[in-house]
Scaffold this motif. Sequence first.
Motif, PDB file in Angstrom:
ATOM      1  N   PRO A  51       0.820  -1.222   0.000  1.00  0.00           N
ATOM      2  CA  PRO A  51       0.000   0.000   0.000  1.00  0.00           C
ATOM      3  C   PRO A  51       0.851   1.268   0.000  1.00  0.00           C
ATOM      4  O   PRO A  51       1.873   1.336   0.674  1.00  0.00           O
ATOM      5  CB  PRO A  51      -0.789  -0.116   1.304  1.00  0.00           C
ATOM      6  N   VAL A  52       0.409   2.264  -0.790  1.00  0.00           N
ATOM      7  CA  VAL A  52       1.105   3.545  -0.875  1.00  0.00           C
ATOM      8  C   VAL A  52       0.057   4.651  -0.975  1.00  0.00           C
ATOM      9  O   VAL A  52      -0.791   4.630  -1.868  1.00  0.00           O
ATOM     10  CB  VAL A  52       2.033   3.611  -2.109  1.00  0.00           C
ATOM     11  N   TYR A  53       0.120   5.627  -0.051  1.00  0.00           N
ATOM     12  CA  TYR A  53      -0.797   6.768  -0.098  1.00  0.00           C
ATOM     13  C   TYR A  53      -0.499   7.649  -1.295  1.00  0.00           C
ATOM     14  O   TYR A  53       0.657   7.864  -1.653  1.00  0.00           O
ATOM     15  CB  TYR A  53      -0.659   7.624   1.163  1.00  0.00           C
ATOM     16  N   SER A  54      -1.554   8.205  -1.894  1.00  0.00           N
ATOM     17  CA  SER A  54      -1.382   9.198  -2.959  1.00  0.00           C
ATOM     18  C   SER A  54      -0.811  10.474  -2.339  1.00  0.00           C
ATOM     19  O   SER A  54      -0.935  10.692  -1.129  1.00  0.00           O
ATOM     20  CB  SER A  54      -2.723   9.496  -3.630  1.00  0.00           C
ATOM     21  N   PRO A  55      -0.197  11.351  -3.149  1.00  0.00           N
ATOM     22  CA  PRO A  55       0.378  12.583  -2.593  1.00  0.00           C
ATOM     23  C   PRO A  55      -0.637  13.457  -1.849  1.00  0.00           C
ATOM     24  O   PRO A  55      -0.288  14.104  -0.868  1.00  0.00           O
ATOM     25  CB  PRO A  55       0.915  13.314  -3.828  1.00  0.00           C
ATOM     26  N   ASP A  56      -1.905  13.441  -2.265  1.00  0.00           N
ATOM     27  CA  ASP A  56      -2.925  14.236  -1.582  1.00  0.00           C
ATOM     28  C   ASP A  56      -3.565  13.499  -0.412  1.00  0.00           C
ATOM     29  O   ASP A  56      -4.393  14.050   0.311  1.00  0.00           O
ATOM     30  CB  ASP A  56      -3.998  14.715  -2.558  1.00  0.00           C
ATOM     31  N   GLY A  57      -3.222  12.223  -0.203  1.00  0.00           N
ATOM     32  CA  GLY A  57      -3.730  11.438   0.913  1.00  0.00           C
ATOM     33  C   GLY A  57      -5.151  10.934   0.750  1.00  0.00           C
ATOM     34  O   GLY A  57      -5.700  10.313   1.649  1.00  0.00           O
ATOM     35  N   LYS A  58      -5.772  11.146  -0.408  1.00  0.00           N
ATOM     36  CA  LYS A  58      -7.170  10.754  -0.613  1.00  0.00           C
ATOM     37  C   LYS A  58      -7.335   9.314  -1.086  1.00  0.00           C
ATOM     38  O   LYS A  58      -8.413   8.750  -0.980  1.00  0.00           O
ATOM     39  CB  LYS A  58      -7.832  11.693  -1.619  1.00  0.00           C
ATOM     40  N   ARG A  59      -6.277   8.732  -1.622  1.00  0.00           N
ATOM     41  CA  ARG A  59      -6.345   7.376  -2.159  1.00  0.00           C
ATOM     42  C   ARG A  59      -5.150   6.567  -1.706  1.00  0.00           C
ATOM     43  O   ARG A  59      -4.121   7.123  -1.339  1.00  0.00           O
ATOM     44  CB  ARG A  59      -6.374   7.413  -3.690  1.00  0.00           C
TER      45      ARG A  59
ATOM     46  N   TYR B 210       0.618 -18.511  -5.193  1.00  0.00           N
ATOM     47  CA  TYR B 210       1.656 -17.476  -5.275  1.00  0.00           C
ATOM     48  C   TYR B 210       1.802 -16.893  -6.677  1.00  0.00           C
ATOM     49  O   TYR B 210       2.240 -15.766  -6.847  1.00  0.00           O
ATOM     50  CB  TYR B 210       3.007 -18.036  -4.804  1.00  0.00           C
ATOM     51  N   ALA B 211       1.448 -17.645  -7.719  1.00  0.00           N
ATOM     52  CA  ALA B 211       1.653 -17.184  -9.096  1.00  0.00           C
ATOM     53  C   ALA B 211       0.436 -16.460  -9.668  1.00  0.00           C
ATOM     54  O   ALA B 211       0.398 -16.171 -10.856  1.00  0.00           O
ATOM     55  CB  ALA B 211       2.012 -18.366  -9.983  1.00  0.00           C
ATOM     56  N   ASP B 212      -0.547 -16.160  -8.838  1.00  0.00           N
ATOM     57  CA  ASP B 212      -1.714 -15.417  -9.308  1.00  0.00           C
ATOM     58  C   ASP B 212      -1.287 -14.036  -9.798  1.00  0.00           C
ATOM     59  O   ASP B 212      -0.379 -13.420  -9.242  1.00  0.00           O
ATOM     60  CB  ASP B 212      -2.722 -15.275  -8.160  1.00  0.00           C
ATOM     61  N   ARG B 213      -1.941 -13.545 -10.829  1.00  0.00           N
ATOM     62  CA  ARG B 213      -1.614 -12.223 -11.381  1.00  0.00           C
ATOM     63  C   ARG B 213      -1.876 -11.145 -10.329  1.00  0.00           C
ATOM     64  O   ARG B 213      -2.915 -11.115  -9.688  1.00  0.00           O
ATOM     65  CB  ARG B 213      -2.478 -11.949 -12.611  1.00  0.00           C
ATOM     66  N   ALA B 214      -0.910 -10.268 -10.153  1.00  0.00           N
ATOM     67  CA  ALA B 214      -1.022  -9.156  -9.196  1.00  0.00           C
ATOM     68  C   ALA B 214      -1.530  -7.924  -9.943  1.00  0.00           C
ATOM     69  O   ALA B 214      -0.932  -7.492 -10.923  1.00  0.00           O
ATOM     70  CB  ALA B 214       0.328  -8.872  -8.550  1.00  0.00           C
ATOM     71  N   ARG B 215      -2.653  -7.360  -9.464  1.00  0.00           N
ATOM     72  CA  ARG B 215      -3.296  -6.225 -10.103  1.00  0.00           C
ATOM     73  C   ARG B 215      -3.146  -4.982  -9.243  1.00  0.00           C
ATOM     74  O   ARG B 215      -3.116  -5.077  -8.021  1.00  0.00           O
ATOM     75  CB  ARG B 215      -4.791  -6.492 -10.259  1.00  0.00           C
ATOM     76  N   ILE B 216      -3.125  -3.817  -9.873  1.00  0.00           N
ATOM     77  CA  ILE B 216      -3.055  -2.571  -9.115  1.00  0.00           C
ATOM     78  C   ILE B 216      -4.476  -2.093  -8.834  1.00  0.00           C
ATOM     79  O   ILE B 216      -5.310  -2.009  -9.737  1.00  0.00           O
ATOM     80  CB  ILE B 216      -2.251  -1.499  -9.859  1.00  0.00           C
ATOM     81  N   MET B 217      -4.705  -1.782  -7.572  1.00  0.00           N
ATOM     82  CA  MET B 217      -6.015  -1.318  -7.117  1.00  0.00           C
ATOM     83  C   MET B 217      -5.870   0.079  -6.518  1.00  0.00           C
ATOM     84  O   MET B 217      -4.810   0.435  -6.001  1.00  0.00           O
ATOM     85  CB  MET B 217      -6.559  -2.252  -6.022  1.00  0.00           C
ATOM     86  N   LEU B 218      -6.948   0.845  -6.574  1.00  0.00           N
ATOM     87  CA  LEU B 218      -7.029   2.134  -5.894  1.00  0.00           C
ATOM     88  C   LEU B 218      -8.139   2.067  -4.867  1.00  0.00           C
ATOM     89  O   LEU B 218      -9.263   1.674  -5.191  1.00  0.00           O
ATOM     90  CB  LEU B 218      -7.358   3.269  -6.872  1.00  0.00           C
ATOM     91  N   TYR B 219      -7.816   2.430  -3.655  1.00  0.00           N
ATOM     92  CA  TYR B 219      -8.797   2.513  -2.579  1.00  0.00           C
ATOM     93  C   TYR B 219      -9.095   3.996  -2.356  1.00  0.00           C
ATOM     94  O   TYR B 219      -8.198   4.777  -2.042  1.00  0.00           O
ATOM     95  CB  TYR B 219      -8.244   1.874  -1.309  1.00  0.00           C
TER      96      TYR B 219
END
Length: 124
Positions: free
Chosen positions: A13-21, A33-42
């Motif tokens: 996890p990495v906070y966005s620069p504005d802290g909103k996401r 372990y070999a499942d595809r890793a996807r990028i998500m936005l919270y």
Amino acid sequence: NITSDNPASDFGPVYSPDGKRIAFVRQTTKYFYADRARIMLYQRSDHANRGISENLDRSCSPVTWLANDHVAFDVEDRGFHRLYGIATPYGNGALPWTNLFTDVSISASRDGKRLVFLRSSFEM
């Protein structure tokens, strides 16, 4: 696990620069372990998760936020690690930024306008 709606692994996890996401990486198959890793936005305001790398059929590394609301990450592709980027407001538009090298360990400058990374190749 970062979120309760996913029985498999969430990580990086990495906070966005504005802290909103918060950008993070998600796998959807538990104990694989070999499942595809996807990028998500919270989205912190409405607690919604949204996939932004669904157009890629490769696994993504954890992201680095940039100043222009983009995220950068590396993807293993045909024997190389290539840098990719996504404009987060739009998502699903992951574009390769590099080719024919292995580029890893991405870091952004404090203002988010410059990237540094390690590059290697068999020709170097």
